[in-house]
Structure formats: C-alpha cells, structure tokens
Write a protein that holds these residues in place. Structure first.
Motif, mmCIF file in Angstrom:
data_model
loop_
_atom_site.group_PDB
_atom_site.id
_atom_site.type_symbol
_atom_site.label_atom_id
_atom_site.label_comp_id
_atom_site.label_asym_id
_atom_site.label_seq_id
_atom_site.Cartn_x
_atom_site.Cartn_y
_atom_site.Cartn_z
ATOM 1 N N VAL A 113 -6.679 -11.399 2.061
ATOM 2 C CA VAL A 113 -7.914 -11.019 1.345
ATOM 3 C C VAL A 113 -7.832 -9.644 0.695
ATOM 4 C CG1 VAL A 113 -9.647 -12.435 2.518
ATOM 5 C CG2 VAL A 113 -9.065 -10.220 3.458
ATOM 6 N N GLU A 114 -6.930 -8.786 1.186
ATOM 7 C CA GLU A 114 -6.849 -7.454 0.580
ATOM 8 C C GLU A 114 -5.977 -7.442 -0.682
ATOM 9 O OE1 GLU A 114 -8.689 -4.876 1.521
ATOM 10 O OE2 GLU A 114 -9.518 -5.917 3.258
ATOM 11 N N LEU A 115 -5.432 -8.578 -1.056
ATOM 12 C CA LEU A 115 -4.604 -8.604 -2.271
ATOM 13 C C LEU A 115 -5.395 -8.182 -3.515
ATOM 14 C CD1 LEU A 115 -2.495 -9.403 -4.443
ATOM 15 C CD2 LEU A 115 -2.757 -11.767 -3.752
ATOM 16 N N PRO A 116 -6.510 -8.833 -3.839
ATOM 17 C CA PRO A 116 -7.211 -8.441 -5.074
ATOM 18 C C PRO A 116 -7.759 -7.013 -5.034
ATOM 19 C CG PRO A 116 -7.954 -10.594 -4.311
ATOM 20 C CD PRO A 116 -7.136 -10.015 -3.210
ATOM 21 N N SER A 117 -8.128 -6.540 -3.842
ATOM 22 C CA SER A 117 -8.700 -5.193 -3.750
ATOM 23 C C SER A 117 -7.622 -4.134 -3.915
ATOM 24 C CB SER A 117 -9.429 -5.022 -2.426
ATOM 25 O OG SER A 117 -8.588 -5.363 -1.349
ATOM 26 N N GLN A 118 -6.499 -4.329 -3.212
ATOM 27 C CA GLN A 118 -5.434 -3.339 -3.315
ATOM 28 C C GLN A 118 -4.784 -3.369 -4.696
ATOM 29 O OE1 GLN A 118 -3.154 -4.230 0.232
ATOM 30 N NE2 GLN A 118 -4.398 -2.852 1.439
ATOM 31 N N LEU A 119 -4.787 -4.529 -5.311
ATOM 32 C CA LEU A 119 -4.248 -4.608 -6.672
ATOM 33 C C LEU A 119 -5.009 -3.651 -7.598
ATOM 34 C CD1 LEU A 119 -2.472 -6.068 -8.834
ATOM 35 C CD2 LEU A 119 -4.426 -7.584 -9.195
#
Ligand code: ZN
Length: 686
Positions: free
Chosen positions: A505-511
């Motif tokens: 779930v942190e993929l789009p945020s960290q991107l």
C-alpha cells in the motif's frame, strides 16, 4: 430529529454529527446489516454474484458510512465526549465483524458459489474477491467450534479495547508534559515560528508572557534539532522517549507495558488457534512477502548494505562535534542537534530558511499541476457554493475540500484536507477512506478520502509555510489519496486501497515523494512567500547534496524498528517489560550503530505495531519502497513528468486497486519483478 450518521447523505454531515449520535447510529447500522445478512443466508438457494456478493459489499458500505465519520472525528477532534462515544461503539463493531467472519452459514454460501457452475463465468476480479473472502473467513476462525469460537471472539474484543487504550495512553502522556520558561535565553537557537507558537501556547494555558513547549511532534523535533540549550534538549528527549512507560517524568501514570504484553500474548494465542506457528505467519498470510524468513532476509540484506555507510556517518558526526562544537561524547539528545549543525556546515541547507519558499498554497497548486502533467487529472477546490455558503460541511474551519476530474471532465473523487496540528488531533499524517468507489444499482459511488497532517499552523494573518519534509509528507499522503480516488474498479471490496496487500500500500505514496526532489518540479511547488521567486538553483542543489545525509543511519533505524516488530511477533510472547526490552536490545545489538540510553522506552509509543495495523508488518515501508523506487526509475528513464509512463502506471497499478495481486500488477507495469537496486541508488547506498 433524524440521526445525521444515518442520513445516507453524499458526504458526512459534519455540522450536525454530535458524539451522542454515534452509539445509536452504530447500533442501528449493525442491526440493519445483520438483518440483511440473515435474509441472504435463509433465502438463497443458488448463490450468485448479484444475489450474494453484491449485497455483501453493500453491507460493508453501510457500516463504513456510519463508522468512518466516527473514527475520523475521534482522531481529529479527540474531546472526552468523542472518546467516550468511540469507546462505546467499538465493542459493537468488533463483535459484528467477528461474527460476520465466523458466520458458517454465510461461509457455506460463498463456498457454494465458488464451487458452482456459474463461478467460471465470473470476471477475474470477481473470482479474486471470492477467493479473498474465503481466505478471510478462515483467518477469522470460521472453522472454530464452540468454546474456541467464543474465545476467538473474546480475543478480538479485547484486542480492539487494548489498541484504543494504547493510543490514548500515548496521546495523554504527550499532552501531560510541558516545559515553561519566561527566559527567552533558555530557548536560544529555536526558530521564530516555534517561539511564536510557544508564546501562543502559554497564553492559551494562562501563562501569558511565558514560553510553553509541548511534546507535539513539530515542537519536539524543533527543539531536538535547534535548541542550543543541552539541558532543555535532555528534558524534552527524556520526556518524549519515555511517554506512556514506567520511566521518565510521568513514570507509571500512562504506562503501556501491561497493554503491550497482553496485546502480543493475545495475538499469539489467536494465531495458534488458527494453526499458525506464530502471529507473524498469520500476518503474512495476506501480504506480498512469502514468509518470516523472506522478511528477515530482506531486512538483513538492506542492513548489510547500509552498515558501512552508517558507521562512517556516525564517525563524521563525532569528529564534527569534537572539532567544531567542542563536544566530547555525544548523548542521544545531541544527535539531531549536531546532525543539523553538520548538515548546515556541509551543505548550508537551512530548513527554516527553506520554509519561506514553500507556502502551502503554492505547494498545493504545484502538486496538483504535477498530477495534471502525469495523469491528466485536474484538482479543483470547492470552497463555497453559488450562494457563498460553505459548500461542504467540515469539522474545523481549517479544513478544505477538493474534487478531482479526469481529462473527460468526469468527477473521479473528492477529498478533505486537514493539515495543521491542534489539540485533540492525533499526531502524524495519514489518509483515511470516507467512501469507496462501487457501483450500486447501476449508480457509481464517488470515492472520498480524508487527508490529514500535523504541520505548524500559520501565524495570524500569514500563509502557512512548510518545510521540505512537510512537503514530502503532503505528497506522500496525497499519493495514498490518489490510490483511493483514481481507482477504476467498480467492486467495493477491491477498489482503491481496499484489498491491496498491506506491504504494497505504500507504493503509490512513496512514489509521490520522489517528485519533491526533481529539478522540473521544484519551480512548480516553490515560490518565495514575499519575493514570489522559485527556489534558487543553488539552494536546490544544496538540498539535493544533502538529500542522502545520514541515509545509512536512517536506513538502519527503520530496519531496527522492522526487525523488532517481526521478531516480537515470531517468537514466544514476553512475560514482562524486561522481556520486551530485551528483544529490542538484541535487535539493536545486531543492527544499530546508535544505542539509546537505558531509560528510553521508544516501544511504548510505537503505535504502528501495537495499536495500528502494522503488527508483523512494519517492514512494509521498506518493502514498498523497493517497489516505488523501481517504479520511479521508469519515470526517470522517460522524463520525470512523462505522461506516457504516468498513464501506464495509472492504468496498470494505481487504478487497479486490490483487483489483482501486486506482483502481477507490478510485472504488468515494469515487465519484470522488482529489485532493490533503485532503492539503494536513490538512498545513496550504492
Ligand atoms: Zn503512508
């Protein structure tokens, strides 16, 4: 009068919702939900997608509609009344979800559907939802019988109470302590906005003419970084790192020790009941990572890569403290202070000076422009309606409301923005879902999100100024928001952030964080508050040089937290506070370069793994950062603001929610499996 929580309005009626509405609304919501479920079980002979799965999704939407504003208000407006209301509702909801998960007749219906002839004609997405649902029935103990079933339900009840208690202890301990002085010399080195904030705080607490410092994050961090007064730093560090524990100025008063021990014990018991070796295995059953071993190996590989860098950084810090500040041995409360001085010395980056370049409105408009560039999405603020009356009901005057439109002018989602720290608001920054996208009776429900942060509030009559770290936080939460809002999936169970593996779930945020570091984006998000000029090239260059300052030490710190978490939940639960401490101590011996003082009780306020959803899952941050770095590399390869890559990412990952396993989505985007190279490169550890 009608209960506003049961109004089925498009958005929550925040002007009308009062704490006393919560309990009756939850009771009524659960009653209706149970009624619908009973009807499903008794009436269906031939379960199908339309007569079983669709109504089940509507049941969860009904509960979300009632519960989401209550949970949200408890987090952003934590008055005693809201706290009581929240606590009164919690057991009812926990009982409801446990009973739903253990409903054997319902499980049989879903199983029957999965084995029926009609199953093969369902879409891939529908099949995945049914498989996920069957898995979740098992994880909820649907197969348990009699006493065991009851015990499982009791444990769930107790866990939700303990989780809430853990957070309250942290919040109370944070607000219990303060530092008051009338001598400005005690506060030498602190930035002006913190001084102004502390003067105002003193007025609020009837200590006019004094300065009042609190343990709220912006204030604590500022003191640790900038206060020249070592004794003040010690006092703040001592109070902060012993919050909710048996140590420090409030020792024993809000002590979380017993809460933590019971939490861990019960989670282990729960896992054993479902035939898992330990809770970590139970936690990983729904995640991308395959096993505890995979997680350990992943963390230790990163630790190995970072170790030499961290040791070198610490040596540099000691040498600098010695040569330039005349300090001999560094204490824990000196690290941030000396690091800040060293960073300024090496790169002359002054975060406080940089603030003037990041007024909130410029950052927001720049962030929205970036989204327009890469995804073709337009964000519009909805301040007031045509009659000048506030268009949307909010819970505080600071809160703003926005809509997102795609290139075809279709409304894709809306979000609330609540950015500033205030009393009664949970610390940190987070995104939460208010409504999820789903199609009901052929009609689309537009997704809605809450975006929250704790930035320093603006001074009277001025624009709020963000540090670059704040900017990164804002981009991060907006990334979660986009994942939830730009989804194109019509099944509520897997639209947006629903059904996405926790460690992905942190993929789009960290991107999104990466865009804060791009030369092409800086002029879009920065403009000096007085002179209206973008951040000068030289300052930006200095920031870039400083970007990976102490990244080895930071990496090891995150690995320390993650290893503590996965170790704690993959062995026999400790019996006392000392047992808990010794697990953390052993991890530190293994990977850390800085060992905190004996009194430090960091773990007692580690909400993520005790009260949040990160139990045996804290490694997810680094796991997802591997994915996000690898995705950003693709942007970099095609020009950072590439619409082509943006749209590819949007269509293959962002819009797909939890409709497929993340590994499949990732491979569809990248054409291969992820690897750690990009993360190490971006962190300067290669
Ligand atoms: Zn996040």
């Amino acid at each position: 009068m009608k209960n506003p929580l049961l109004s089925h309005s498009r958005l929550p009626l925040f002007h009308q919702i009062e704490p006393h509405h919560a309990l009756t609304a939850v009771q009524e919501g659960v009653r209706q939900a149970n009624e619908r479920i009973s009807a499903l079980i008794t009436s269906l002979l031939e379960p199908s997608w339309d007569n079983l799965m669709q109504p089940l999704d509507e049941v969860s939407a009904l509960i979300q509609e009632v519960w989401s504003p209550i949970g949200h208000l408890n987090a952003v407006k934590n008055t005693p009344e809201w706290r009581d209301a929240y606590h009164a509702c919690l057991p009812i909801l926990t009982q409801f979800s446990t009973q739903l998960g253990q409903n054997h007749k319902l499980y049989q219906k879903v199983l029957q559907l999965s084995q029926s002839a009609s199953f093969s004609s369902l879409s891939m997405i529908q099949k995945k939802i049914i498989h996920d649902q069957l898995r979740d029935f098992h994880l909820s103990g649907v197969a348990l019988k009699g006493d065991k079933k009851r015990r499982y339900a009791d444990i769930q009840q107790r866990l939700s109470v303990l989780g809430a208690k853990f957070e309250e202890n942290v919040l109370d301990a944070t607000h219990h302590w303060c530092y008051v002085t009338d001598n400005p010399r005690d506060l030498a080195g602190l930035p002006e906005h913190i001084l102004a904030f502390s003067r105002q705080k003193a007025v609020d607490k009837a200590r006019e003419g004094c300065y009042l410092l609190t343990l709220d994050a912006p204030c604590y961090i500022a003191v640790m970084k900038y206060a020249d007064n070592a004794d003040l730093r010690y006092q703040m560090y001592h109070a902060y790192t012993t919050r909710a524990s048996d140590q420090g100025p409030s020792a024993g008063q809000f002590d979380n020790t017993a809460v933590m021990l019971e939490l861990v014990q019960l989670k282990q018991e729960l896992a054993h009941m479902l035939n898992f070796k330990h809770y970590a295995d139970y936690s990983l059953a729904t995640k991308m990572a395959g096993s505890v071993n995979d997680v350990m190996e992943f963390l230790l590989t990163l630790a190995k890569q970072s170790r030499a860098y961290a040791e070198k950084e610490l040596m540099e810090l000691n040498t600098f403290a010695n040569d330039h500040l005349g300090m001999e041995a560094l204490s824990a409360w000196d690290i941030a202070y000396v690091s800040e001085k060293l960073q300024q010395h090496q790169y002359s980056v002054n975060e406080e000076l940089l603030r003037s370049y990041f007024p909130i409105d410029r950052v927001l408009s720049g962030m929205f422009a970036i989204i327009d560039h890469i995804y073709g999405m337009r964000v519009v603020e909805k301040a007031t309606g045509p009659d000048g009356v506030l268009f949307v009901e909010v819970w505080h005057p600071d809160v703003r409301f926005f809509e997102i439109y795609d290139a075809g002018e279709t409304l894709r989602g809306t979000f609330y923005l609540d950015l500033f720290a205030r009393e009664g608001k949970r610390g940190g920054a987070w995104m939460d879902d208010c409504r999820s996208r789903r199609v009901v009776d052929g009609k689309m429900v537009i997704p809605v999100a809450y975006l929250n942060a704790n930035f320093s509030p603006p001074q009277a009559g001025q624009s709020a100024l963000l540090t670059h770290d704040d900017v990164i936080t804002l981009f991060h939460e907006f990334g979660h928001g986009l994942h939830h809002l730009l989804t194109q999936i019509n099944e509520g169970q897997v639209s947006g952030i629903s059904g996405v593996e926790w460690d992905a779930v942190e993929l789009p945020s960290q991107l999104m964080e990466n865009f804060c570091w791009q030369k092409s984006c800086i002029p879009m998000i920065s403009s000096h508050v007085e002179r209206q000029e973008a951040l000068p090239e030289s300052l930006f260059q200095a920031m870039l040089n400083a970007k990976n300052f102490q990244s080895g030490m930071q990496m090891l710190r995150q690995i320390e937290f993650a290893l503590f978490d996965i170790t704690l939940y993959s062995q026999v639960a400790p019996n006392d506070g000392a047992g808990l401490q010794s697990i953390l101590d052993a991890v530190r011996q293994q990977v850390s370069v800085i060992i905190p003082p004996q009194f430090n009780r960091f773990q007692h306020s580690f909400c993520h793994i005790f009260s949040g959803g990160y139990s045996a899952g804290y490694y997810s941050y680094k796991w997802a950062e591997v994915l996000s770095s690898d995705v950003f590399l693709a942007f970099e390869e095609h020009g950072v603001l590439s619409r082509k890559i943006g749209e590819k990412f949007l269509h293959t990952i962002l819009a797909r929610g939890g409709s497929q396993p993340m590994m499949e989505l990732f491979k569809a985007f990248r054409g291969r499996e992820p690897n750690v190279d990009a993360l190490l490169r971006y962190s300067g550890l290669r």
